[in-house]
Write an enzyme that holds these catalytic residues in place. Structure first.
Site, PDB file in Angstrom:
ATOM      1  N   LYS A 205       0.758  -0.932   0.167  1.00 48.02           N
ATOM      2  CA  LYS A 205      -0.048   0.505   0.211  1.00 48.02           C
ATOM      3  C   LYS A 205       1.062   1.151  -0.438  1.00 48.02           C
ATOM      4  O   LYS A 205       2.001   1.153   0.864  1.00 48.02           O
ATOM      5  CB  LYS A 205      -0.655  -0.027   1.426  1.00 48.02           C
ATOM      6  CG  LYS A 205      -1.614   0.920   0.917  1.00 48.02           C
ATOM      7  CD  LYS A 205      -2.612   1.038   2.778  1.00 48.02           C
ATOM      8  CE  LYS A 205      -3.320   2.423   2.257  1.00 48.02           C
ATOM      9  NZ  LYS A 205      -4.575   2.352   3.734  1.00 48.02           N
ATOM     10  N   LYS A 258      -2.306  -1.581  -3.986  1.00 42.68           N
ATOM     11  CA  LYS A 258      -2.736   0.044  -4.064  1.00 42.68           C
ATOM     12  C   LYS A 258      -2.391   1.208  -3.829  1.00 42.68           C
ATOM     13  O   LYS A 258      -1.031   0.332  -3.105  1.00 42.68           O
ATOM     14  CB  LYS A 258      -3.730  -0.113  -2.495  1.00 42.68           C
ATOM     15  CG  LYS A 258      -4.407   0.270  -2.052  1.00 42.68           C
ATOM     16  CD  LYS A 258      -5.465   0.234  -1.095  1.00 42.68           C
ATOM     17  CE  LYS A 258      -6.042   2.073  -0.595  1.00 42.68           C
ATOM     18  NZ  LYS A 258      -6.303   2.219   0.645  1.00 42.68           N
TER      19      LYS A 258
HETATM   20  C1  PBG Z   1      -7.643   3.574   5.421  1.00 42.25           C
HETATM   21  C2  PBG Z   1      -8.195   3.307   3.920  1.00 42.25           C
HETATM   22  C3  PBG Z   1      -7.392   4.293   2.905  1.00 42.25           C
HETATM   23  C4  PBG Z   1      -8.088   3.758   1.496  1.00 42.25           C
HETATM   24  C5  PBG Z   1      -8.850   2.727   2.295  1.00 42.25           C
HETATM   25  N1  PBG Z   1      -8.160   2.459   3.600  1.00 42.25           N
HETATM   26  C6  PBG Z   1      -7.531   5.943   2.549  1.00 42.25           C
HETATM   27  C7  PBG Z   1      -6.027   5.966   3.524  1.00 42.25           C
HETATM   28  O1  PBG Z   1      -4.872   5.705   3.746  1.00 42.25           O
HETATM   29  O2  PBG Z   1      -5.729   7.001   3.894  1.00 42.25           O
HETATM   30  C8  PBG Z   1      -8.347   4.760   0.208  1.00 42.25           C
HETATM   31  C9  PBG Z   1      -8.902   3.992  -0.569  1.00 42.25           C
HETATM   32  C10 PBG Z   1      -9.538   4.623  -1.444  1.00 42.25           C
HETATM   33  O3  PBG Z   1      -8.769   5.424  -2.003  1.00 42.25           O
HETATM   34  O4  PBG Z   1     -10.228   4.208  -2.551  1.00 42.25           O
HETATM   35  N2  PBG Z   1      -6.950   2.691   6.429  1.00 42.25           N
END
Ligand code: PBG
Length: 336
Positions: A205, A258
């Site tokens: 991520k 991601k």
């Molecule tokens: C937070 C989380 C995020 C997303 C999913 N879980 C945002 C972040 O890490 O700030 C992002 C998903 C998206 O942008 O569609 N734990």
């Protein structure tokens, strides 16, 4: 131009174009196909009843109160979309440094999960494990003197995972990027009798600007600093293999990359190197870009949507989490 001028003696022996000469042949040789059973649809839940609020930066995506969320799920299931990941939009007054609301069985999130499973026992329900939707700091982990505490955060993540498993989650999705959390969550689940509950780890991520619309939707942006001490540096490729190795060894059932579109190389690397299913999260900003361009008439929204989703699958993703999932399901349903 007269044909006479176009005469030639040249004739290539290999002509890849032969395999593109008709719709049927193009379809015969097509290597990758989108299948609605590969999609997970992210849903946002809010407090109250009979509420449906469009996310400003994500046209066509709504935050639902749990009663309407159930109706939304019903309409998805009807057209073959049966996997969901749910994110809560917690009221500001319930946010605390320790994210205690995440463990409240009378609170929005766990109650909604229970409701979904009661009404739709056969859907695949995935949850989110991270502190940010409940944290007054807006970070995925505990904050002390401006630093994110890794090991202490994991204690809370484990409790969240157990609570969500109790509420009926099929797949737990740790999205926090703390070190060692997959192993600890696996252990906590097993010790509490949830050996059947899966873990889809947000493995690679990245600290991405493409999460903007999601943070708007949940009002979950960090109150200070950024997420670069836990989310990965977009410049790094080998590091994703390291993260994947750890999650795999710690017992993840799926590895996720991601965002998706700017990270197709990472999806490809992981799918070649690990024997478990690879998921890709086609995030909020990726959705917003296509929707915005389509609204302006600058791009064909449907075609660019399908092409980019196909590219994620072609890169090696077995599963795609996408805000486009329902639109794809509707399209495929119409074609049938
Ligand atoms: C937070 C989380 C995020 C997303 C999913 N879980 C945002 C972040 O890490 O700030 C992002 C998903 C998206 O942008 O569609 N734990």
């Amino acid at each position: 131009m007269r044909m006479k001028n176009l005469e030639t003696n040249f004739s290539p022996t290999q002509r890849p174009r032969r395999n593109r000469k008709s719709e049927v042949i193009r379809s015969l040789v097509q290597e990758t196909r989108l299948d609605i059973t590969d999609f997970i649809f992210p849903l946002f839940v809010i407090e109250g009843s009979n509420k449906k609020i469009e996310v400003a930066s994500m046209p066509g995506i709504y935050k639902f109160s749990s009663d309407l969320l159930l109706e939304e799920i019903a309409s998805c299931v009807k057209i073959g979309l049966k996997s969901f990941v749910v994110f809560p939009n917690i009221s500001d007054n319930l946010k605390t440094p320790f994210a205690t609301e995440s463990l409240n069985f009378d609170g929005l999130y766990l109650k909604t999960l229970i409701d979904i499973k009661k009404n739709f026992p056969d859907v695949c329900l995935m949850t989110d494990v991270a502190l940010d939707p409940y944290s007054s700091d807006g970070h995925d982990g505990l904050v002390q003197n401006g630093k994110i505490l890794n090991d202490e955060t994991i204690e809370i993540l484990c409790q969240m995972a157990i609570a969500q498993a109790k509420a009926g989650a099929d797949i737990i999705g740790p999205s926090d990027m703390m070190d060692g959390r997959v192993g600890q969550i696996r252990k906590a689940l097993d010790q509490n009798g949830f050996t059947e509950t899966s873990i889809m780890s947000y493995t690679a991520k990245y600290a991405s600007a493409f999460y903007g619309p999601f943070r708007d939707a949940l009002d979950s942006a960090p109150k200070h600093g950024d997420k670069k001490t836990y989310q990965m540096n977009p410049a790094n490729r080998k590091e994703a293999l390291w993260e994947a190795e750890l999650d795999f060894k710690e017992g993840a059932d799926f590895l996720m990359v991601k965002p998706a579109l700017a990270y197709l190389d990472i999806i490809s690397d992981l799918s070649k190197s690990f024997p478990i299913p690879i998921a890709a999260y086609n995030v909020s900003g990726e959705y917003a870009m296509i929707k915005a361009a389509a609204q302006k008439g600058w791009l064909d929204g449907e075609k660019t949507m399908l092409e980019s989703l196909l590219s994620i699958k072609r890169a090696g993703a077995d599963i795609i989490l996408s805000y486009f999932a329902k639109e794809v399901a509707e399209l495929m349903h119409k074609v049938k």
